[in-house]
Design an enzyme around this catalytic site. Structure first.
Site, PDB file in Angstrom:
ATOM      1  N   ASN A  64       0.828  -1.202   0.000  1.00 29.69           N
ATOM      2  CA  ASN A  64       0.000   0.000   0.000  1.00 29.69           C
ATOM      3  C   ASN A  64       0.866   1.258   0.000  1.00 29.69           C
ATOM      4  O   ASN A  64       1.036   1.907  -1.028  1.00 29.69           O
ATOM      5  CB  ASN A  64      -0.949  -0.029   1.193  1.00 29.69           C
ATOM      6  CG  ASN A  64      -1.960   1.103   1.148  1.00 29.69           C
ATOM      7  OD1 ASN A  64      -1.993   1.876   0.202  1.00 29.69           O
ATOM      8  ND2 ASN A  64      -2.772   1.205   2.172  1.00 29.69           N
ATOM      9  N   ASP A  65       1.456   1.557   1.132  1.00 30.32           N
ATOM     10  CA  ASP A  65       2.217   2.808   1.226  1.00 30.32           C
ATOM     11  C   ASP A  65       3.395   2.851   0.258  1.00 30.32           C
ATOM     12  O   ASP A  65       3.755   3.915  -0.228  1.00 30.32           O
ATOM     13  CB  ASP A  65       2.724   3.004   2.657  1.00 30.32           C
ATOM     14  CG  ASP A  65       1.567   3.180   3.630  1.00 30.32           C
ATOM     15  OD1 ASP A  65       0.469   3.547   3.171  1.00 30.32           O
ATOM     16  OD2 ASP A  65       1.761   2.940   4.832  1.00 30.32           O
ATOM     17  N   VAL A  66       4.005   1.691  -0.015  1.00 30.89           N
ATOM     18  CA  VAL A  66       5.202   1.688  -0.859  1.00 30.89           C
ATOM     19  C   VAL A  66       4.880   1.949  -2.329  1.00 30.89           C
ATOM     20  O   VAL A  66       5.783   2.071  -3.140  1.00 30.89           O
ATOM     21  CB  VAL A  66       5.997   0.365  -0.721  1.00 30.89           C
ATOM     22  CG1 VAL A  66       6.489   0.184   0.698  1.00 30.89           C
ATOM     23  CG2 VAL A  66       5.194  -0.826  -1.185  1.00 30.89           C
TER      24      VAL A  66
END
Lengths: 467, 104
Positions: A390-392
Site C-alpha cells: 500500500n504505502d510503498v
C-alpha cells in the site's frame, strides 16, 4: 588467559568476519553459516576448557535447555520470522544484562578494588543497553505476533518524549553516581534502580511504534543487542566479545540506515515520531470511486502482457498468498510473459522479509528486483500487480507535501500502463493513509483476500490455457 | 584477574572491528537482509562465553543462577539463529530451469 584460548578467540573472530562476508551473495551465503557455527564451537570450547570453570553440570543443563528451545524457534513459519528475530534480540539483551548484574555483585562482594571506574562504566552501559533491549524487543515481538493484550497501533500520550528522555536521563544519572561510588554501602541497593529504569524505558520506547516502522526498530534493537555484547567484552576484558558484538552492532546500524532512507525519515523521527497518529484526518473529504475489474478480465489483460511486475507487500504475507503468487508466476511464464517482482526495502515487517517469503515459494531470486533497479523499467511495464502493498506504491509520497509519507521513495507502480491492485477491503492501509494509486485512471481494483484473488486468476489462466 | 587491563587496546579493537563490520555488511546482498539479521542474532549469542565464565566459576549460587539464565538465552540464540539462517538460505535459488551449461 593462556595463549591457546587467545588464539582460539582470534580464529573465531576471523571466522565471524568471513561468515558475514560470505553473506554478500546467495551462492556463498550457506558457507557463511558454517563459518559462523565453527567460530561459535571454537569459542565455547576454548572458554569452557579454562581451569577456572569448575561447575560443569549447570553449563550442560543450560546449554541443553537452549537447544531445546532454540530448535523449535528455528522452525517457525517464515511469516513469523520478524517476531522470532525480535525475541532473539530480547534474549541477547537479557543475557548481557544478567552477566553485567552478576559481575557487579560478584566484584562488590570480592572487594572494591575490582570495581574500577572503567569497569563500572562498562557495566552500567551493559545493563542499560541489555535490559532496555530485553523489554523493548519483547514488546516488539508481542506487537508483531499480534498478542491480544498488546496494542498494535502506536500508543501515545502527552509529554511522551519528555517522559522517555527524562527516564533515560535519570537512569544515566544514577548510573554515573554508581560509577563514581561503585563500592559505597548504598550502591548494591541502588544498582537495581538502574535495571528497573532500563526495563521500563525499553517498554516506553517501543510502545509508540506502529507496524510500518517495525523494520527500522528491529534493526535498531539488533544494533543495541550487539553493543550490549561489546560492553560485556569491556567488562570481562574479552576481545572476542568486543569484535563479535561490534560486527552485530554494525549490521543493525547499517540495516537501520537503509530502512530509514527507504522511508525518508531519520532515526530520531522513527523512535520519537509516533508514525500513523494523525493521518486519519484527511480521509473524510470527497468520496472517491474505485474502478473494479473482474477476475476474468484481469486474467485476460495479464495473459496479453509482455512484462508484468508484481509488487508484494505485507498483506501478501498476512494472506499467505505467496504460493498462489508463485502459481500465477508459473502460468504467466508459461505463456512467455516476463514477470518480475519489485521489492521495496521496507515492504514487510523486517529488512528483506519479502525476498525470503518469495524464495520460500520457490521464486528464483534472479526475478526479485530492487526498487531502484525496477523503477526505470516501470513505464514499459504492461501490468503492475499490487499484492498486499500500500504505502510503498502510494504516489502521494511524490506529490502531496501534506502526506506523512511525503518524500519516501516508492515503487512507481502508477507509471505502468495498467495497474491491478488487490485489496482486502475499501479501508485505508496500515498507516491509515489514503492511496491515490487506487483512484488513478489506469488502476483497476480486485477486491478480496489476496490468496483467493490470485488463486482465481490462476484458475482462470490455467482453464483458458487448456483450450 | 589483575587490574592491569589495557583499556586502550580494548577500545582500539572495538573501533577497528566496528569499521570492519560496516565495510563487510555494506556489501551484503539486499536479497539476504533477513538471513543476515538471523545470522547476526546467532553471532550475538557470543554472550555465551561471558555466561559460561559466570555460570561455571566458583561463585555464590545467586551469581551462577544469573549466569545460567544468560547461558540459556545465548544458546537459544545460537541454535535458533544458525538453524533458521540455513533454512532460509536453502530456499534462495537462481532460475529454476538450470541452464544446461556445466556449472564450474
Amino acid at each position: 588467559m593462556n595463549a591457546v584460548v587467545q588464539l582460539s578467540y582470534l580464529v573465531a573472530t576471523v571466522l565471524f568476519i568471513f561468515a558475514l562476508h560470505w553473506m554478500n551473495a546467495p551462492l556463498t551465503a550457506r558457507k557463511g553459516v558454517y563459518a559462523g557455527v565453527a567460530a561459535m564451537v571454537i569459542a565455547i570450547a576454548a572458554t569452557w576448557a579454562q581451569p577456572e570453570i569448575v561447575h560443569h553440570g549447570w553449563i550442560v543443563l543450560a546449554l541443553l535447555a537452549g537447544v531445546l528451545v532454540g530448535v523449535p524457534l528455528s522452525m517457525v513459519p517464515l511469516t513469523a520470522v520478524p517476531q522470532r528475530t525480535a525475541l532473539s534480540h530480547a534474549f541477547g539483551g537479557l543475557a548481557a544484562g544478567l552477566v553485567g548484574t552478576a559481575k557487579y555483585y560478584l566484584w562488590y562482594s570480592e572487594g572494591p578494588e575490582h570495581l574500577t571506574t572503567f569497569r563500572m562504566a562498562a557495566i552500567i552501559i551493559e545493563i542499560i543497553l541489555g535490559y532496555l533491549t530485553f523489554t523493548g524487543s519483547l514488546l516488539a515481538a508481542g506487537k508483531l505476533q499480534e498478542v491480544k493484550w498488546i496494542p498494535q497501533r502506536p500508543v501515545t500520550y502527552p509529554m511522551q518524549n519528555v517522559t522517555n528522555i527524562g527516564l533515560l536521563a535519570l537512569a544515566l544519572v544514577v548510573g554515573v553516581a554508581l560509577t563514581l561510588n561503585p563500592a559505597a554501602a548504598w550502591a548494591p541497593a541502588i544498582f537495581p534502580v538502574v535495571i528497573l529504569l532500563a526495563l521500563v524505558f525499553g517498554v516506553l520506547l517501543i510502545i509508540p511504534i506502529g507496524g510500518a516502522d517495525m523494520p527500522t526498530v528491529i534493526a535498531i534493537l539488533n544494533s543495541y543487542a550487539g553493543l550490549a555484547a561489546v560492553a560485556m567484552g569491556f567488562v570481562l576484558d574479552n576481545k572476542l566479545l568486543i569484535t563479535a558484538g561490534a560486527l552485530d552492532g554494525a549490521s543493525g546500524l547499517i540495516l537501520a540506515i537503509i530502512m530509514c532512507k527507504a522511508m525518508n525519515r531519520s532515526f530520531l523521527n522513527v523512535l520519537f515520531g509516533a508514525f500513523g497518529q494523525t493521518q486519519q484526518t484527511k480521509t473524510g473529504g470527497e468520496q472517491k470511486i474505485y474502478k473494479e475489474e473482474t477476475i476474468d478480465g484481469g486474467a485476460q489483460v495479464l495473459e496479453q502482457a509482455n512484462l508484468v511486475v508484481i509488487v508484494p507487500g505485507y498483506g501478501m504475507a498476512v494472506a499467505q498468498a505467496q504460493h498462489k503468487v508463485r502459481e500465477l508466476y508459473d502460468q504467466l511464464k508459461k505463456r512467455g510473459v516476463s514477470v518480475k517482482f519489485a521489492i521495496h526495502p521496507v515492504a514487510g515487517r523486517m529488512p528483506g522479509h519479502m525476498n525470503v517469503l518469495l524464495a520460500e515459494a520457490d521464486i528464483p531470486y534472479t526475478d526479485l528486483v530492487e526498487m531502484d533497479e525496477i523503477n526505470p523499467d516501470m513505464p514499459q511495464c504492461d501490468v503492475a500487480l499490487v499484492v498486499g502493498a500500500n504505502d510503498v506504491v502510494n504516489p502521494a509520497a511524490r506529490t502531496d507535501k501534506g502526506s506523512p509519507i511525503y518524500g519516501m521513495p516508492i515503487i512507481d507502480a502508477d507509471r505502468a500502463k495498467t495497474v491491478f491492485a488487490i485489496k482486502r477491503s475499501k479501508n485505508p492501509g496500515f498507516a491509515g493513509i489514503d492511496n491515490e494509486l487506487y483512484f488513478s485512471e489506469r488502476t483497476w481494483m480486485l477486491f478480496g483476500d489476496a490468496k483467493n484473488v490470485v488463486g482465481e486468476l490462476v484458475k482462470q489462466l490455467s482453464g483458458s490455457g487448456a483450450h | 584477574m589483575s587490574e592491569s587491563i589495557d583499556y586502550w587496546s580494548l577500545l582500539y579493537v572495538f573501533v577497528l572491528a566496528a569499521f570492519i563490520g560496516l565495510g563487510v555488511i555494506r556489501r551484503v546482498s539486499r536479497l539476504l537482509h533477513t538471513p543476515l539479521m538471523s545470522i547476526t542474532n546467532a553471532i550475538s549469542g557470543i554472550a555465551v562465553i561471558g555466561s559460561i565464565i559466570v555460570t561455571g566459576g566458583d561463585y555464590p549460587t545467586g551469581i551462577r543462577i544469573m549466569g545460567a539464565i544468560a547461558l540459556f538465552a545465548s544458546m537459544t540464540n545460537i541454535v535458533s539463529g544458525f538453524l533458521i539462517t540455513d533454512r532460509m538460505l536453502k530456499m534462495f535459488k537462481a532460475d529454476r530451469q538450470p541452464k544446461r551449461d556445466n556449472k564450474s
